[in-house]
Motif scaffolding. Structure first.
Motif, short mmCIF file in Angstrom:
data_model
loop_
_atom_site.label_atom_id
_atom_site.label_comp_id
_atom_site.label_asym_id
_atom_site.label_seq_id
_atom_site.Cartn_x
_atom_site.Cartn_y
_atom_site.Cartn_z
N ASP A 1 79.62 54.68 59.25
CA ASP A 1 80.82 53.83 58.37
C ASP A 1 81.44 53.05 59.23
O ASP A 1 81.59 51.66 58.57
N LEU A 2 81.87 53.31 60.38
CA LEU A 2 82.67 52.39 61.33
C LEU A 2 81.83 50.98 61.55
O LEU A 2 82.19 50.00 61.44
N LYS A 3 80.56 51.14 61.90
CA LYS A 3 79.81 50.04 62.09
C LYS A 3 79.56 49.06 60.97
O LYS A 3 79.73 47.76 61.03
N ASN A 4 79.42 49.88 59.73
CA ASN A 4 79.16 49.07 58.47
C ASN A 4 80.55 48.49 58.30
O ASN A 4 80.46 46.97 57.88
N LYS A 5 81.78 49.00 58.39
CA LYS A 5 83.11 48.05 58.42
C LYS A 5 83.10 46.88 59.15
O LYS A 5 83.37 45.81 58.60
N VAL A 6 82.61 47.36 60.32
CA VAL A 6 82.74 45.98 61.27
C VAL A 6 81.84 44.88 60.93
O VAL A 6 81.98 43.69 61.09
N GLU B 1 76.35 35.49 62.42
CA GLU B 1 74.81 36.16 62.67
C GLU B 1 74.86 37.16 63.65
O GLU B 1 74.56 37.24 64.82
N VAL B 2 75.48 38.52 63.32
CA VAL B 2 75.55 39.34 64.24
C VAL B 2 74.13 40.05 64.28
O VAL B 2 73.47 40.42 63.66
N SER B 3 73.92 40.69 65.91
CA SER B 3 72.65 40.84 66.00
C SER B 3 72.88 42.52 66.08
O SER B 3 72.12 43.16 65.94
N ILE B 4 74.05 43.03 66.65
CA ILE B 4 74.22 44.55 66.82
C ILE B 4 75.93 45.05 66.79
O ILE B 4 76.45 43.90 67.19
N VAL B 5 76.01 46.14 66.38
CA VAL B 5 77.17 46.54 66.22
C VAL B 5 77.38 47.78 67.08
O VAL B 5 76.46 48.68 66.80
N ASP B 6 78.50 47.85 68.26
CA ASP B 6 78.13 49.15 69.05
C ASP B 6 79.41 49.79 69.20
O ASP B 6 80.49 49.04 69.25
N ILE B 7 79.47 50.99 69.66
CA ILE B 7 80.60 51.56 70.22
C ILE B 7 80.87 51.33 71.56
O ILE B 7 79.75 51.61 72.21
N ILE B 8 81.86 50.60 72.19
CA ILE B 8 81.97 50.60 73.62
C ILE B 8 83.53 51.10 74.06
O ILE B 8 84.35 51.34 73.15
N ASN B 9 83.45 51.43 75.27
CA ASN B 9 84.62 51.85 75.84
C ASN B 9 85.75 50.94 76.01
O ASN B 9 85.24 49.63 75.95
N SER B 10 86.86 51.26 76.67
CA SER B 10 88.02 50.56 76.60
C SER B 10 87.72 49.55 77.93
O SER B 10 88.29 48.31 77.69
N GLU B 11 86.92 49.90 78.92
CA GLU B 11 86.78 49.12 80.04
C GLU B 11 85.77 47.81 79.80
O GLU B 11 86.04 46.61 80.05
#
Length: 157
Positions: free
Chosen positions: A39-44, A52-62
């Motif tokens: 759901d979060l990736k779809n929201k983003v 033209e987004v290629s990928i949506v990913d979860i990343i850390n703060s660093e």
């Protein structure tokens, strides 16, 4: 940049440029809550507004800080093969971009010289100095002719 957020959800363009992003719930990410993450990736993705987004990913703060703020010296993009941040190396300018830069430099120089001639011409007119007026006209014509030739040379390269 200090933050209490551990994870973000970020969209990346096909060249690795970071795009839209939002906070991600630490608990949901660490518990691998697939529904929340999807759901979060779809929201983003919906926030991207025709990019033209290629990928949506979860990343850390660093990683987030590198993408958003760099390291003080470099800016970063996503390495689309490894999924990790890498230093952004701008592409070499094209021949057309080089020509535009050269023409802009010539134009800037000519603009300054033409202004100086114009100011001198005003003084010559006010002093009714016909001889100086003729010299300034000749200088202006030579400046324009030389500029035209310089620009032609740049374009013909």
């Amino acid at each position: 940049m200090a933050t209490n957020v551990k994870y973000y959800c970020m969209a990346f363009l096909k060249d690795g440029t970071p795009s839209v992003r939002t906070f991600a719930s630490t608990k949901s990410v660490e518990n691998s809550d697939e529904n929340y993450i999807t759901d979060l990736k779809n929201k983003v993705m919906s926030m991207a507004n025709n990019e033209e987004v290629s990928i949506v990913d979860i990343i850390n703060s660093e990683e987030y800080n590198l993408y958003v703020n760099g390291d003080g010296t470099n800016t970063y993009i996503r390495d689309m093969e490894t999924g990790t941040p890498k230093v952004y190396v701008p592409p070499e300018p094209t021949q057309q971009e080089k020509q535009i830069t050269e023409i802009n430099a010539i134009s800037g120089s000519v603009e300054l010289q033409a202004k100086e001639l114009k100011d001198a011409m005003i003084i010559a007119l006010l002093n009714n100095d016909i001889e100086l007026q003729e010299e300034l006209k000749q200088e202006y014509q030579e400046l324009m002719s030389n500029t035209n030739n310089e620009m032609k040379e740049v374009v013909e390269k």
